[in-house]
Design a protein around this motif. Structure first.
Motif: not given
Length: 599
Positions: A449, A451, A454-455, A545-549, A553
């Protein structure tokens, strides 16, 4: 005498002589071997003491050891043991360190038993099952917990003291000595409190037999002790109810290899090879946790149960839980449960999945009383087919109708358990065909992932074949390997089936982000029951997925699938391997799977 054996003796004599010069203690080791005689032979030549056989392949021994003063000493001692073990046909040796588990809990009282007396709707229909003559008679339930007060006036007629045991203190009496250890007695009451005796409450299976099995305590227990408790009186127990597990909120923690072996023995050897039933509390971490990080709950051998409150919503402590089968009522901030407790008392204020699991165990006891030939997998199928969606809400995600027509929730599984339907279906239940296991090869991805995205999504076309004939899925396991730059709790994993069913395997866990704030990697088997009854064929998709991109990462390294199920049309195929694509690991038999957990 062979020279290699002479060298071994020299090594042993040197090691024991070294121990004699320092403080002597004893250390326990779990030994994996094909033969008990090999283990006894090892003990005879090394000064170790054979303690007991724990499972069909694991044995417990105690060996003299120096009090270690450094981590280096521990490694050297273990290396010595491993070297010696090779000489005696020992396949594995593990030092038994203690780990701690935690209770899952945050008649005169019949009017307070809103969970059973139909004061609230929808009902779990326990009274309807009772009206058909079901009470758990002839069924044995082991309460594996922090002990049970054996002489409680609302329990004593249903408790078998002679077959109860305290594994924590290694004695015959599991009655707690501390006022803080009331959890198991509360659990026992919900299963088997006596009926119509003017004492406290009535248990769902109020004529079953209870065994108290103490395993929880402040100092924790070893893997082999835990395994012994889960196989306690294996030939005489039908159901083990477990309302405990690792700490909520962080970590990926599962049973050790000896306990895994015990669970396997339970479902393959228990109840005359029909398999014992392991009921498990799903956990109390709420929507900020995910039960898939708990290896006890996500085992295919256990039946995880979660909680619904009096308001018809998933309890505030219920976790996102792809492996969970169903829910029963438990307390919330508005209304709590009542049960037996220590000092022959009756208490209210109970809430937690700790108190949902024993109610499920009680209902399963009614089903087994109705049809004693039910296998461990039959019970799982019965729960799937008889639990009800109603209008329950889980506050996380909408209900889905999977490809086989079952409604499923990310928190509540297949819905609220229904004792009456469970008993009715059990009467005419036809045993499900033998379980098959098909495994794919590893799918390598190595995509991250960033910026702007995010997935990461990886899709694979899976096709059934001659060597893998599963026409109806049960459990699906996914071995996922991923890394993260920081704050592991921000990682989200979802799996989507060809039928479009979406299962959240891992969701945001804020406490895990605090505990694992730096970079790292993880390889773990996540599981789901959301695809129950579906077919394998088609496109399967895993999303990382990153819940906070901007903070975390995520790199999806690889994944592989394991499908458990059966063939509706035929059960004739023996174990076979396909030459390409999907591989049949097992056909008409289950083989113990050695999982490696990376903490």
């Amino acid at each position: 005498m062979p020279l290699s054996i002479v060298h071994t003796f020299v090594l042993v004599i040197f090691t024991l002589a070294s121990f004699a010069k320092s403080d002597i203690t004893s250390k326990e080791y779990a030994i994996k071997a094909d033969s008990k005689n090999d283990v006894i032979d090892l003990c005879r030549h090394t000064g170790c003491t054979f303690i007991r056989q724990v499972t069909s392949v694991y044995f417990l021994v105690k060996c003299p050891a120096a009090k270690l003063r450094s981590k280096t000493g521990t490694n050297r001692e273990m290396a010595t043991m491993q070297h010696i073990a090779k000489k005696y046909n020992i396949t594995k040796i593990e030092f038994q360190d203690k780990h701690k588990n935690y209770p899952r809990t945050q008649d005169s009282h019949w009017t307070s038993m809103w969970n059973l007396n139909n004061d609230v709707q929808p009902s779990m229909k326990v009274q309807e099952a009772w009206s058909k003559g079901r009470s758990g008679s002839g069924v044995v339930v082991a309460v594996v917990d922090d002990g049970v007060q054996l002489n409680h006036p609302d329990l004593r007629q249903n408790i078998n003291p002679a077959n109860s045991y305290d594994y924590y203190n290694s004695d015959q009496n599991p009655t707690p000595t501390s006022a803080n250890d009331s959890h198991g007695t509360m659990v026992a009451g919900l299963v088997a409190a006596e009926a119509n005796n003017d004492q406290c409450i009535v248990g769902i299976a109020h004529n079953c037999t209870i065994l108290g099995v103490k395993i929880l305590g402040d100092e924790g227990v070893t893997d082999s002790t835990e395994a012994s408790a889960l196989n306690h009186k294996l030939n005489g127990v039908d159901i083990y109810t477990n309302s405990w597990g690792p700490s909520d909120g962080f970590g990926h923690i599962g049973p050790g290899s000896v306990t895994e072996s015990a669970l396997y023995d339970g479902v393959t050897k228990g109840r005359n090879k029909k398999g014992v039933i392991y009921v498990w509390a799903a956990g109390n971490g709420g929507l900020r946790d995910n039960c898939n990080a708990d290896g006890y709950v996500n085992s295919i051998f256990t039946i995880p149960i979660t909680s619904v409150g009096v308001d018809g919503r998933a309890a505030y402590y219920a976790e996102v839980c792809a492996p969970v089968f169903a829910a029963t009522y438990s307390g919330n901030k508005n209304k709590t449960l009542t049960s037996t407790s220590l000092a022959s008392s009756c208490v209210d204020g109970l809430q937690g999945t700790s108190f949902s699991a024993p109610q499920a165990a009680g209902m399963i006891a009614l089903a087994i009383e109705t049809n004693p030939e039910l296998t461990w997998r039959d019970v799982q199928h019965l729960i799937v087919e008889t639990s009800k969606r109603h209008d329950l809400q889980d506050d996380f995600y909408h209900w889905q109708r999977n490809g086989a027509g079952f409604y499923v929730s990310q928190v509540l599984g297949f819905g609220l358990m229904d004792a009456d339907a469970l008993v009715e279906r059990a009467k005419t239940w036809v045993k499900v065909p033998e379980q098959k296991l098909c495994s794919t090869s590893e799918f390598r991805v190595y995509s991250s992932t960033n910026y702007f995205s995010s997935s990461v999504r990886s899709r694979k076309l899976i096709q059934n074949g001659d060597a893998c004939q599963i026409s109806s899925l049960e459990h699906v396991e996914v071995l996922v390997s991923f890394s993260y730059t920081r704050r592991r709790g921000n990682v989200v994993l979802t799996l989507e089936s060809p039928a479009g069913t979406k299962s959240f395997l891992l969701t945001p866990r804020p406490i895990d982000s605090i505990k694992f704030s730096g970079p790292g990697s993880r390889a773990w088997y996540y599981s789901s029951v959301h695809f129950w009854g579906e077919k394998i064929d088609g496109l399967w998709a895993l999303t990382a997925k990153s819940d906070s991109p901007f903070t975390t990462e995520v790199t999806l390294k690889s994944w592989k699938l394991r499908f458990y199920g059966f063939n509706k049309e035929s059960n004739k195929n023996d174990c076979a391997h396909k030459k390409s694509g999907i591989v049949t690991v097992l056909s008409v038999c289950i083989t113990i799977l050695s999982l490696v957990f990376y903490y």
